[in-house]
Design a protein around this motif. Structure first.
Motif, short mmCIF file in Angstrom:
data_model
loop_
_atom_site.label_atom_id
_atom_site.label_comp_id
_atom_site.label_asym_id
_atom_site.label_seq_id
_atom_site.Cartn_x
_atom_site.Cartn_y
_atom_site.Cartn_z
N MET A 134 -49.94 -23.60 29.05
CA MET A 134 -50.91 -22.83 29.81
C MET A 134 -51.75 -21.97 28.85
SD MET A 134 -49.96 -23.92 32.85
CE MET A 134 -50.39 -22.86 34.24
N LYS A 135 -52.82 -21.42 29.37
CA LYS A 135 -53.75 -20.62 28.57
C LYS A 135 -53.66 -19.15 28.98
CE LYS A 135 -56.88 -24.55 28.66
NZ LYS A 135 -57.95 -25.14 29.50
N ILE A 136 -53.40 -18.30 28.00
CA ILE A 136 -53.19 -16.88 28.29
C ILE A 136 -54.16 -16.02 27.49
CG2 ILE A 136 -51.56 -14.95 28.23
CD1 ILE A 136 -50.01 -18.31 28.22
N LEU A 137 -54.81 -15.08 28.19
CA LEU A 137 -55.64 -14.07 27.54
C LEU A 137 -54.90 -12.74 27.60
CD1 LEU A 137 -58.25 -12.85 26.35
CD2 LEU A 137 -59.09 -12.62 28.71
N ILE A 138 -54.72 -12.11 26.44
CA ILE A 138 -54.10 -10.78 26.40
C ILE A 138 -55.15 -9.76 25.95
CG2 ILE A 138 -52.16 -9.39 25.61
CD1 ILE A 138 -50.75 -11.94 24.75
N VAL A 139 -55.40 -8.78 26.81
CA VAL A 139 -56.36 -7.73 26.48
C VAL A 139 -55.56 -6.47 26.11
CG1 VAL A 139 -58.31 -6.37 27.32
CG2 VAL A 139 -57.94 -8.70 28.20
N LEU A 140 -55.80 -5.96 24.92
CA LEU A 140 -55.09 -4.77 24.44
C LEU A 140 -56.05 -3.60 24.34
CD1 LEU A 140 -52.59 -3.31 23.15
CD2 LEU A 140 -53.39 -4.19 20.94
N ALA A 141 -55.62 -2.46 24.89
CA ALA A 141 -56.45 -1.25 24.81
C ALA A 141 -55.61 -0.08 24.30
CB ALA A 141 -57.03 -0.92 26.19
N HIS A 142 -55.38 -0.05 23.00
CA HIS A 142 -54.65 1.08 22.40
C HIS A 142 -55.14 1.29 20.97
CE1 HIS A 142 -51.54 3.88 21.22
NE2 HIS A 142 -51.14 3.93 22.47
N PRO A 143 -55.39 2.58 20.61
CA PRO A 143 -55.93 2.84 19.27
C PRO A 143 -54.94 2.62 18.12
CG PRO A 143 -55.57 4.90 20.48
CD PRO A 143 -55.35 3.79 21.44
N GLU A 144 -53.63 2.57 18.42
CA GLU A 144 -52.63 2.54 17.34
C GLU A 144 -51.78 1.27 17.47
OE1 GLU A 144 -50.88 2.63 14.48
OE2 GLU A 144 -51.38 4.79 14.46
N MET A 145 -51.90 0.37 16.50
CA MET A 145 -51.17 -0.89 16.58
C MET A 145 -49.66 -0.71 16.39
SD MET A 145 -51.39 -4.02 17.38
CE MET A 145 -53.04 -4.76 17.25
N GLN A 146 -49.25 0.42 15.76
CA GLN A 146 -47.81 0.68 15.60
C GLN A 146 -47.15 1.22 16.87
OE1 GLN A 146 -47.02 2.72 11.53
NE2 GLN A 146 -49.12 3.26 12.04
N SER A 147 -47.95 1.45 17.91
CA SER A 147 -47.44 2.01 19.16
C SER A 147 -46.61 1.00 19.94
CB SER A 147 -48.63 2.43 20.03
OG SER A 147 -49.38 1.27 20.37
N MET A 148 -45.95 1.48 21.00
CA MET A 148 -45.21 0.58 21.89
C MET A 148 -46.15 -0.45 22.49
SD MET A 148 -42.11 0.02 22.86
CE MET A 148 -41.24 -0.94 24.09
N ASN A 149 -47.37 -0.06 22.79
CA ASN A 149 -48.34 -1.03 23.29
C ASN A 149 -48.63 -2.13 22.28
OD1 ASN A 149 -49.81 -0.39 26.06
ND2 ASN A 149 -49.23 1.56 25.12
N GLY A 150 -48.76 -1.75 21.02
CA GLY A 150 -48.96 -2.75 19.98
C GLY A 150 -47.77 -3.69 19.89
N ALA A 151 -46.56 -3.12 20.01
CA ALA A 151 -45.34 -3.94 19.94
C ALA A 151 -45.24 -4.90 21.13
CB ALA A 151 -44.11 -3.04 19.87
#
Lengths: 222, 222
Positions: free
Chosen positions: B1-18
Motif C-alpha cells: 500500500m501507499k502511505i503518506l506521513i506528514v510530520l509537524a515538529h521542529p525537533e527531529m530528536q523529539s518523541m514525534n521524530g521518533a
C-alpha cells in the motif's frame, strides 16, 4: 478600555476586512484605545521554533516550553514575539477576526498562538483556566463561516458551532484565563446582498458599543 | 500500500521524530511504499494566499476558493502546493504525526491544509463527507499530548480527547472523504522513562503492521 484586534485574512476588501475596520471605527468613536495585529499585512511568520527566541537554553535539543521558561526569565523573546506578547498583556479585550477555515482559525493565526502564548509568560502549571494569568480580560471570536447557519446546528451538516469552536474557546482563551463572550458570526457572506452585509456590519458596531456590559459564557457548559 | 506521513515538529530528536521514523521503518519493512512531508525540514510556508497559485483568476479581489477552482481547471497551483496535492492523491493511508499544541495541530500543519486542500481539487459542493473525493483512503492522527491521559477524559481537566480532535477528524479528514482510524496518542512523553518511550514506539510499530485491517471510526458518533 484597551482593545487588541487580531486580523487573519489575506484580502482587506473581504467581509473580514470590513468587520475589522468597523470594529476599529466603532471602538475609537466610543473613546476606547485600539491596537491591531494585522497578521497578513505585517507578514507575521507563523512557524514556531528557535526563531521565537533571542536566547538559547539548550542548543542540542529544542524543547519549546523549556526555551519559553528561560526566555521569560531573561527577556529572551524575539522582537516580533515580544511585541505581540505586550499587546495581549496590555489589552482589556481581545478580538480575533478571521474566516473559519477547516473548522478553525487560518494557519497564520494558529501559528501566532503557538509562538506568542509562551509558557512562563502567558501560563504556567498553576496558572491555567480559573487561575489563568489573563483573568479579568475578555475575548471574542468574530468570524465568517462559509456555510449557512443551519449547517452549524446540532443536527446540521457540520454540527454544533460551539463544538467546532470549543478548542479555541476552551483550549486557548479560557486556558489562559480570558472570559469568553459569545462569538460574532457572519454566515455565508458571499451569498449575502450588499444590503445584508451592511446590516451585519451595523449589528457588529451596535454590539461593540455595549460590549463591556456583556456577561461571559460559562466555562465548559456549552 | 501507499502511505503518506506528514510530520509537524521542529525537533527531529523529539518523541514525534521518533514516532515518525518508527512508522517509516515499520511500513517499509512490511513492503509498503512511503512518502513523507516533513514540513519543518522542508521549510513549508503555511501562509495561504496568492502564493498558492501560478495563475490569477481575479487580480482585483482575492477570493481563495475562486482561485482554487480556476487553478484546478488550468493546472495553476504553485509548485510546492502541486507536489503536496499529488502526495495526498497518491496515498492509500495518510498519517499526521504532530504534537497537540493548543488543542489542535501546529500552525505549520494547519497552513498546509489551508493551502493544499483546495476547492475543486480536493472537495466540491457535491463532494464532501460520504461523497468526499478521498473515499476509500484512510487517515490517522498520531500525536503527543502534553498532559496525562486522565486530563483528556470527559470529566478531565481538558475534556474528552475526541471532542478536542473532532474539528480535525470531522472538519478536515471526514469532510474530504477519508475514513478515520482511531488516533494514536502518546500522553506526556516528557514524563516517561526511556523504557516507556521505547514501549510506545514498539506499540506504534505493532499497530502499523496490521493497520490495513482496522475499521474506521463511524462519522460523527463520537
Amino acid at each position: 478600555m484597551k482593545i487588541l484586534i487580531v486580523l487573519a485574512h489575506p484580502e482587506m476588501q473581504s467581509m473580514n476586512g470590513a468587520m475589522f475596520k468597523q470594529a476599529i471605527k466603532t471602538l475609537e468613536e466610543e473613546g476606547h484605545e485600539v491596537k491591531v495585529s494585522d497578521l497578513y499585512r505585517e507578514e507575521f511568520n507563523p512557524v514556531s521554533g528557535r526563531n521565537n527566541f533571542k536566547t538559547t537554553y539548550d542548543a542540542a535539543f529544542f524543547k519549546q516550553q523549556l526555551e519559553e521558561l528561560h526566555a521569560t526569565k531573561v527577556a529572551g523573546f524575539a522582537d516580533d514575539i515580544e511585541t505581540e506578547q505586550q499587546k495581549v498583556e496590555w489589552c482589556d479585550l481581545m478580538i480575533w477576526q478571521f474566516p473559519l477555515w477547516w473548522f478553525t482559525v487560518p494557519g497564520i493565526l494558529k501559528g501566532w498562538v503557538d509562538r506568542v502564548f509562551a509558557m512562563g509568560r502567558f501560563y504556567g502549571n498553576d496558572n491555567i483556566y480559573e487561575a489563568g494569568m489573563f483573568k479579568g480580560k475578555k475575548a471574542i471570536l468574530s468570524l465568517t463561516a462559509g456555510a449557512v447557519e443551519s449547517a452549524y446546528l446540532k443536527d446540521g451538516l457540520h454540527g454544533d458551532l460551539y463544538g467546532v469552536l470549543r478548542p479555541l474557546h476552551r483550549g486557548i482563551l479560557q486556558f489562559t484565563g480570558f472570559e469568553v463572550l459569545r462569538p460574532q458570526v457572519v454566515y455565508a457572506p458571499v451569498r449575502q446582498t450588499a444590503v445584508q452585509r451592511e446590516q451585519e456590519l451595523a449589528q457588529w458596531g451596535e454590539r461593540l458599543k455595549h460590549i463591556f456590559t456583556e456577561q461571559a459564557m460559562p466555562i465548559d457548559t456549552y
